[in-house]
Scaffold this motif. Structure first.
Motif, PDB file in Angstrom:
ATOM      1  N   LEU A 180       0.575  -0.475   5.916  1.00  0.00           N
ATOM      2  CA  LEU A 180       0.240  -0.485   4.504  1.00  0.00           C
ATOM      3  C   LEU A 180      -0.345   0.819   3.993  1.00  0.00           C
ATOM      4  O   LEU A 180      -0.283   0.826   2.764  1.00  0.00           O
ATOM      5  CB  LEU A 180      -1.378  -1.219   4.716  1.00  0.00           C
ATOM      6  CG  LEU A 180      -1.358  -2.729   4.251  1.00  0.00           C
ATOM      7  CD1 LEU A 180      -2.031  -3.606   4.746  1.00  0.00           C
ATOM      8  CD2 LEU A 180      -0.834  -3.642   3.059  1.00  0.00           C
ATOM      9  N   GLU A 228       2.712   2.021   2.740  1.00  0.00           N
ATOM     10  CA  GLU A 228       3.100   0.962   0.886  1.00  0.00           C
ATOM     11  C   GLU A 228       1.745   1.483  -0.154  1.00  0.00           C
ATOM     12  O   GLU A 228       2.691   1.063  -0.797  1.00  0.00           O
ATOM     13  CB  GLU A 228       3.834  -0.004   1.508  1.00  0.00           C
ATOM     14  CG  GLU A 228       4.905  -0.134   2.411  1.00  0.00           C
ATOM     15  CD  GLU A 228       5.177  -0.855   2.590  1.00  0.00           C
ATOM     16  OE1 GLU A 228       4.307  -2.027   2.439  1.00  0.00           O
ATOM     17  OE2 GLU A 228       6.353  -1.418   3.587  1.00  0.00           O
ATOM     18  N   THR A 229       0.217   1.420   0.799  1.00  0.00           N
ATOM     19  CA  THR A 229       0.004   1.183  -0.923  1.00  0.00           C
ATOM     20  C   THR A 229      -1.277   2.562  -0.300  1.00  0.00           C
ATOM     21  O   THR A 229      -1.474   3.224   0.584  1.00  0.00           O
ATOM     22  CB  THR A 229      -1.302  -0.158  -0.158  1.00  0.00           C
ATOM     23  OG1 THR A 229      -1.661   0.201   0.800  1.00  0.00           O
ATOM     24  CG2 THR A 229      -0.011  -1.606  -0.100  1.00  0.00           C
ATOM     25  N   ARG A 243      -4.152   1.872  -0.270  1.00  0.00           N
ATOM     26  CA  ARG A 243      -5.514   1.157   0.365  1.00  0.00           C
ATOM     27  C   ARG A 243      -6.423   2.086   1.660  1.00  0.00           C
ATOM     28  O   ARG A 243      -5.690   2.484   2.514  1.00  0.00           O
ATOM     29  CB  ARG A 243      -5.592  -0.062   1.299  1.00  0.00           C
ATOM     30  CG  ARG A 243      -4.977  -1.271   0.391  1.00  0.00           C
ATOM     31  CD  ARG A 243      -4.547  -2.330   1.140  1.00  0.00           C
ATOM     32  NE  ARG A 243      -5.511  -2.993   1.217  1.00  0.00           N
ATOM     33  CZ  ARG A 243      -6.045  -4.040   1.840  1.00  0.00           C
ATOM     34  NH1 ARG A 243      -4.209  -5.143   2.259  1.00  0.00           N
ATOM     35  NH2 ARG A 243      -6.061  -5.330   2.675  1.00  0.00           N
ATOM     36  N   CYS A 291      -7.897  -1.422   5.388  1.00  0.00           N
ATOM     37  CA  CYS A 291      -6.586  -2.334   6.217  1.00  0.00           C
ATOM     38  C   CYS A 291      -6.067  -3.153   6.656  1.00  0.00           C
ATOM     39  O   CYS A 291      -5.051  -4.528   6.874  1.00  0.00           O
ATOM     40  CB  CYS A 291      -5.538  -0.964   6.399  1.00  0.00           C
ATOM     41  SG  CYS A 291      -4.760   0.198   5.306  1.00  0.00           S
ATOM     42  N   ARG A 299      -0.958   8.261   6.816  1.00  0.00           N
ATOM     43  CA  ARG A 299      -0.657   8.480   5.702  1.00  0.00           C
ATOM     44  C   ARG A 299      -0.275   9.615   4.776  1.00  0.00           C
ATOM     45  O   ARG A 299       0.738   9.168   4.077  1.00  0.00           O
ATOM     46  CB  ARG A 299      -2.193   7.381   4.597  1.00  0.00           C
ATOM     47  CG  ARG A 299      -1.357   7.270   3.383  1.00  0.00           C
ATOM     48  CD  ARG A 299      -3.132   7.189   2.591  1.00  0.00           C
ATOM     49  NE  ARG A 299      -3.847   6.352   2.838  1.00  0.00           N
ATOM     50  CZ  ARG A 299      -4.563   6.294   2.911  1.00  0.00           C
ATOM     51  NH1 ARG A 299      -5.614   7.492   2.353  1.00  0.00           N
ATOM     52  NH2 ARG A 299      -5.684   4.704   3.479  1.00  0.00           N
ATOM     53  N   GLU A 340       3.017   9.918   2.390  1.00  0.00           N
ATOM     54  CA  GLU A 340       3.303  10.042   0.617  1.00  0.00           C
ATOM     55  C   GLU A 340       4.096  11.553   0.966  1.00  0.00           C
ATOM     56  O   GLU A 340       4.336  12.056  -0.417  1.00  0.00           O
ATOM     57  CB  GLU A 340       2.102   9.948   0.848  1.00  0.00           C
ATOM     58  CG  GLU A 340       1.366   9.231   0.517  1.00  0.00           C
ATOM     59  CD  GLU A 340       0.197   9.389   0.149  1.00  0.00           C
ATOM     60  OE1 GLU A 340      -1.232  10.010   0.079  1.00  0.00           O
ATOM     61  OE2 GLU A 340      -0.919   7.869   0.306  1.00  0.00           O
TER      62      GLU A 340
END
Length: 105
Positions: free
Chosen positions: A42, A45-46, A48, A53, A78, A82
């Protein structure tokens, strides 16, 4: 855990011992590992927030477990996911690390 035990017609306490002998890990640690791997996906991919999560109410607890499991805080994990290709060598296009064993409580 109750539903797992009920699925094989055992009480939770009777279920844990054979599970631990077979898997060499408690059912809760296996579940925690699966949840943390899902959280890592998560985060990749997101957008959030970290604590949400897994539905964990205390973000500090989630961060501590995540850091123990993956060796990096969720925010750094994260950010590296990214990052543009080549900015962090060996990070882009990575897959979620495999289960390394139980996460201490």
């Amino acid at each position: 855990m109750r539903s797992l035990a009920a699925g094989v017609s055992l009480s939770p306490s009777r279920f844990c011992a054979p599970f631990h002998r077979t898997v060499r890990c408690s059912p809760m640690n296996v579940l925690r590992g699966a949840r943390l791997r899902h959280a890592a996906r998560l985060l990749e991919e997101t957008g959030r927030p970290r604590g949400r999560c897994l539905g964990i109410r205390r973000p500090f607890h989630f961060g501590r477990l995540f850091r123990q499991r993956f060796g990096t805080p969720p925010g750094a994990y994260r950010s590296s996911a990214e990052a543009p290709a080549g900015e962090f060598p060996g990070v882009s296009g990575r897959t979620v690390p495999e289960f390394r064993g139980p996460v201490p409580v």
